[in-house]
Design a protein around this motif. Sequence first.
Motif, PDB file in Angstrom:
ATOM      1  N   GLN A  31      74.571   0.796  45.379  1.00  0.00           N
ATOM      2  CA  GLN A  31      75.063   2.170  45.424  1.00  0.00           C
ATOM      3  C   GLN A  31      75.868   2.433  44.155  1.00  0.00           C
ATOM      4  OE1 GLN A  31      76.854   3.237  49.140  1.00  0.00           O
ATOM      5  NE2 GLN A  31      76.841   5.418  48.685  1.00  0.00           N
ATOM      6  N   TYR A  32      75.466   3.480  43.466  1.00  0.00           N
ATOM      7  CA  TYR A  32      76.057   3.797  42.162  1.00  0.00           C
ATOM      8  C   TYR A  32      75.811   5.276  41.897  1.00  0.00           C
ATOM      9  CZ  TYR A  32      77.141   3.301  37.140  1.00  0.00           C
ATOM     10  OH  TYR A  32      77.698   3.415  35.888  1.00  0.00           O
ATOM     11  N   PRO A  33      76.775   6.003  41.317  1.00  0.00           N
ATOM     12  CA  PRO A  33      76.594   7.437  41.100  1.00  0.00           C
ATOM     13  C   PRO A  33      75.477   7.737  40.091  1.00  0.00           C
ATOM     14  CG  PRO A  33      78.636   6.681  40.092  1.00  0.00           C
ATOM     15  CD  PRO A  33      78.122   5.556  40.919  1.00  0.00           C
ATOM     16  N   VAL A  34      74.476   8.466  40.532  1.00  0.00           N
ATOM     17  CA  VAL A  34      73.335   8.758  39.671  1.00  0.00           C
ATOM     18  C   VAL A  34      73.776   9.527  38.431  1.00  0.00           C
ATOM     19  CG1 VAL A  34      72.747  10.907  40.856  1.00  0.00           C
ATOM     20  CG2 VAL A  34      70.952   9.598  39.682  1.00  0.00           C
ATOM     21  N   THR A  35      74.862  10.278  38.536  1.00  0.00           N
ATOM     22  CA  THR A  35      75.370  11.021  37.381  1.00  0.00           C
ATOM     23  C   THR A  35      75.875  10.084  36.286  1.00  0.00           C
ATOM     24  OG1 THR A  35      77.500  11.199  38.525  1.00  0.00           O
ATOM     25  CG2 THR A  35      75.979  13.066  38.717  1.00  0.00           C
ATOM     26  N   GLN A  36      76.334   8.887  36.676  1.00  0.00           N
ATOM     27  CA  GLN A  36      76.773   7.910  35.683  1.00  0.00           C
ATOM     28  C   GLN A  36      75.584   7.222  35.023  1.00  0.00           C
ATOM     29  OE1 GLN A  36      79.787   7.467  34.624  1.00  0.00           O
ATOM     30  NE2 GLN A  36      81.294   7.157  36.232  1.00  0.00           N
ATOM     31  N   LEU A  37      74.490   7.093  35.762  1.00  0.00           N
ATOM     32  CA  LEU A  37      73.314   6.409  35.225  1.00  0.00           C
ATOM     33  C   LEU A  37      72.655   7.222  34.124  1.00  0.00           C
ATOM     34  CD1 LEU A  37      71.483   3.931  35.506  1.00  0.00           C
ATOM     35  CD2 LEU A  37      70.124   5.235  37.162  1.00  0.00           C
ATOM     36  N   GLY A  38      72.640   8.530  34.287  1.00  0.00           N
ATOM     37  CA  GLY A  38      72.064   9.398  33.276  1.00  0.00           C
ATOM     38  C   GLY A  38      70.596   9.107  33.031  1.00  0.00           C
ATOM     39  N   ASP A  39      70.225   9.006  31.763  1.00  0.00           N
ATOM     40  CA  ASP A  39      68.823   8.770  31.383  1.00  0.00           C
ATOM     41  C   ASP A  39      68.528   7.293  31.131  1.00  0.00           C
ATOM     42  OD1 ASP A  39      68.358  11.525  31.455  1.00  0.00           O
ATOM     43  OD2 ASP A  39      69.025  11.762  29.374  1.00  0.00           O
ATOM     44  N   ARG A  40      69.396   6.406  31.622  1.00  0.00           N
ATOM     45  CA  ARG A  40      69.232   4.997  31.273  1.00  0.00           C
ATOM     46  C   ARG A  40      68.071   4.324  31.996  1.00  0.00           C
ATOM     47  NH1 ARG A  40      75.104   2.353  31.672  1.00  0.00           N
ATOM     48  NH2 ARG A  40      75.382   3.906  33.322  1.00  0.00           N
ATOM     49  N   ASN A 157      82.648   3.547  39.676  1.00  0.00           N
ATOM     50  CA  ASN A 157      81.826   3.561  40.883  1.00  0.00           C
ATOM     51  C   ASN A 157      82.663   3.987  42.083  1.00  0.00           C
ATOM     52  OD1 ASN A 157      80.106   3.149  43.054  1.00  0.00           O
ATOM     53  ND2 ASN A 157      79.220   1.295  42.208  1.00  0.00           N
ATOM     54  N   PRO A 158      82.680   5.290  42.375  1.00  0.00           N
ATOM     55  CA  PRO A 158      83.542   5.801  43.453  1.00  0.00           C
ATOM     56  C   PRO A 158      83.080   5.422  44.851  1.00  0.00           C
ATOM     57  CG  PRO A 158      82.145   7.548  42.598  1.00  0.00           C
ATOM     58  CD  PRO A 158      81.932   6.362  41.712  1.00  0.00           C
ATOM     59  N   PHE A 159      81.943   4.734  44.965  1.00  0.00           N
ATOM     60  CA  PHE A 159      81.455   4.330  46.293  1.00  0.00           C
ATOM     61  C   PHE A 159      82.046   2.994  46.746  1.00  0.00           C
ATOM     62  CE2 PHE A 159      77.919   6.907  44.505  1.00  0.00           C
ATOM     63  CZ  PHE A 159      78.008   7.970  45.390  1.00  0.00           C
ATOM     64  N   LYS A 160      82.648   2.269  45.845  1.00  0.00           N
ATOM     65  CA  LYS A 160      83.132   0.936  46.192  1.00  0.00           C
ATOM     66  C   LYS A 160      84.446   1.017  46.971  1.00  0.00           C
ATOM     67  CE  LYS A 160      83.965  -3.718  44.495  1.00  0.00           C
ATOM     68  NZ  LYS A 160      83.854  -4.664  43.381  1.00  0.00           N
ATOM     69  N   ILE A 161      84.521   0.265  48.061  1.00  0.00           N
ATOM     70  CA  ILE A 161      85.723   0.121  48.863  1.00  0.00           C
ATOM     71  C   ILE A 161      86.235  -1.308  48.645  1.00  0.00           C
ATOM     72  CG2 ILE A 161      86.725   0.326  51.171  1.00  0.00           C
ATOM     73  CD1 ILE A 161      85.465   2.914  50.147  1.00  0.00           C
ATOM     74  N   TYR A 162      87.535  -1.469  48.516  1.00  0.00           N
ATOM     75  CA  TYR A 162      88.112  -2.757  48.115  1.00  0.00           C
ATOM     76  C   TYR A 162      88.760  -3.458  49.310  1.00  0.00           C
ATOM     77  CZ  TYR A 162      87.085  -0.779  43.632  1.00  0.00           C
ATOM     78  OH  TYR A 162      86.410  -0.211  42.584  1.00  0.00           O
ATOM     79  N   GLY A 163      88.549  -4.764  49.368  1.00  0.00           N
ATOM     80  CA  GLY A 163      88.996  -5.531  50.522  1.00  0.00           C
ATOM     81  C   GLY A 163      90.203  -6.403  50.279  1.00  0.00           C
ATOM     82  N   ASP A 164      90.699  -6.465  49.023  1.00  0.00           N
ATOM     83  CA  ASP A 164      91.858  -7.295  48.704  1.00  0.00           C
ATOM     84  C   ASP A 164      92.986  -6.433  48.154  1.00  0.00           C
ATOM     85  OD1 ASP A 164      91.146 -10.214  49.097  1.00  0.00           O
ATOM     86  OD2 ASP A 164      89.469  -9.591  47.831  1.00  0.00           O
ATOM     87  N   LEU A 165      94.168  -6.573  48.754  1.00  0.00           N
ATOM     88  CA  LEU A 165      95.363  -5.870  48.277  1.00  0.00           C
ATOM     89  C   LEU A 165      96.451  -6.909  48.043  1.00  0.00           C
ATOM     90  CD1 LEU A 165      96.989  -3.273  47.689  1.00  0.00           C
ATOM     91  CD2 LEU A 165      97.601  -3.224  50.128  1.00  0.00           C
ATOM     92  N   LEU A 166      96.925  -6.987  46.812  1.00  0.00           N
ATOM     93  CA  LEU A 166      98.009  -7.896  46.449  1.00  0.00           C
ATOM     94  C   LEU A 166      99.320  -7.116  46.425  1.00  0.00           C
ATOM     95  CD1 LEU A 166      99.216 -10.533  45.391  1.00  0.00           C
ATOM     96  CD2 LEU A 166      98.487  -9.856  43.088  1.00  0.00           C
ATOM     97  N   VAL A 167     100.261  -7.526  47.269  1.00  0.00           N
ATOM     98  CA  VAL A 167     101.597  -6.932  47.297  1.00  0.00           C
ATOM     99  C   VAL A 167     102.485  -7.773  46.387  1.00  0.00           C
ATOM    100  CG1 VAL A 167     103.571  -6.333  48.729  1.00  0.00           C
ATOM    101  CG2 VAL A 167     101.253  -6.102  49.649  1.00  0.00           C
ATOM    102  N   ALA A 168     102.947  -7.182  45.294  1.00  0.00           N
ATOM    103  CA  ALA A 168     103.745  -7.903  44.308  1.00  0.00           C
ATOM    104  C   ALA A 168     105.156  -7.335  44.276  1.00  0.00           C
ATOM    105  CB  ALA A 168     103.097  -7.802  42.930  1.00  0.00           C
ATOM    106  N   HIS A 169     106.135  -8.237  44.365  1.00  0.00           N
ATOM    107  CA  HIS A 169     107.539  -7.826  44.374  1.00  0.00           C
ATOM    108  C   HIS A 169     108.043  -7.639  42.942  1.00  0.00           C
ATOM    109  CE1 HIS A 169     107.091  -8.970  48.524  1.00  0.00           C
ATOM    110  NE2 HIS A 169     106.743 -10.195  48.148  1.00  0.00           N
ATOM    111  N   ASP A 170     109.231  -7.045  42.809  1.00  0.00           N
ATOM    112  CA  ASP A 170     109.786  -6.727  41.485  1.00  0.00           C
ATOM    113  C   ASP A 170     108.779  -5.930  40.668  1.00  0.00           C
ATOM    114  OD1 ASP A 170     112.411  -7.936  41.589  1.00  0.00           O
ATOM    115  OD2 ASP A 170     111.430  -9.894  41.485  1.00  0.00           O
TER     116      ASP A 170
END
Length: 396
Positions: A31-40, A157-170
Amino acid sequence: MGSAALVRLGFLAVGGLCMLVEGYTLTVVAQYPVTQLGDRGFFAVRGQGLKALSWNEGIKMVQSSSDPNKWAAQISFDYSEVGSDIQYKVLVDDKTWMVGLNAETAVTEAADFQVAVFPWFGSQGGTVTLLPSAVYSPQLNNSRQIVVYTPPSYTENPFKIYGDLLVAHDGNNLFSPPVCDTCCPFGCWDLQDPLDKLIVQGKIREVVVVGVFNTPARMDEYTYSKDPGYQSTPKANAYLDFIEETVVPLMVSNFRLLSKEGQDKSGAASLQLATLGSSLGGLVSCYAGYTRPQVYKKTACMSPSVWWNNQDFNTTILPASLPSSPPGLWYLDAGSTEETIGPDTVVVVKHLESLGKKLGKNLEYYSDPGGTHSEKSWGGRVHLPLSFMFGPDPAT
């Protein structure tokens, strides 16, 4: 593009006999935005692990007639390939490779199945964003700023959902720009640099980072007990409640992250949280990882102040009535010049080993030659915990 796959029949030689066997289909959907692919042109998939897959020549993917942002390739396999581990990548015109880690899956049963991949091809760096408004903590009755790192594919790629969140202090000290270079007299980690490098080189998964700023009450918020040598009121539990109840939901609501609880609609696993900090931030990371193992699956404690209150993390917290082996991944380190923190951290590592953790598998310790108790040293070696926590196929 239908989800049903064709079943093929073939012959498998077993002990000199020819047996009729079923063929199965792995469907790879990009899954990838066809508008980003263009004429490639078109997409293709290359890889290894199945007879039909090769790194030398791709299988052309077919664009969906119902959703132009999706392409699919059907890859045949037979019963003899059940149990195979598969790696693959998507290419544009079978020439331009997707960036980052190889996508991975496994053939676990003799059945048709489908996997999804969200490639990106151009972005080489993530984005650091200082949230426009301070975030109020009802748990602590104060407010602070939050800074967020989103990985390279996030904008492409606005279709990608992320599964890792790093909580960093300071969080004040982590990224330069937009904040650390103007706010912090002790220097910056420049955390975006190792993140970008490791992700683009395919050494770690893409991860979203939330940097939680400290406040004038830093000592209170990062400690869970009172040290008689300091004027402080321990508030670590309220601070961790703030992260869990306020910061994480804020991130899930405003960024493309998996839900924290249960599965998302596609059946993907829930959001995996990691925690990272240094000095007192390392102490509160260790405390969070050990006392809240259901929340944090990965824990990184850099130069942790485990000397606090007569080493009570080692003498009181670790012996507490908790699972015999702390779950998840644990990383600890210290600089070789840190005369107190280094030996104290080694004691904690040995205690974790006695509780069932295995060095080189789900526990890592590093002594940094010449390392000091400073942002420069932490930023200089932060690639080590990042690689350990987010590298391919980490031990658990």
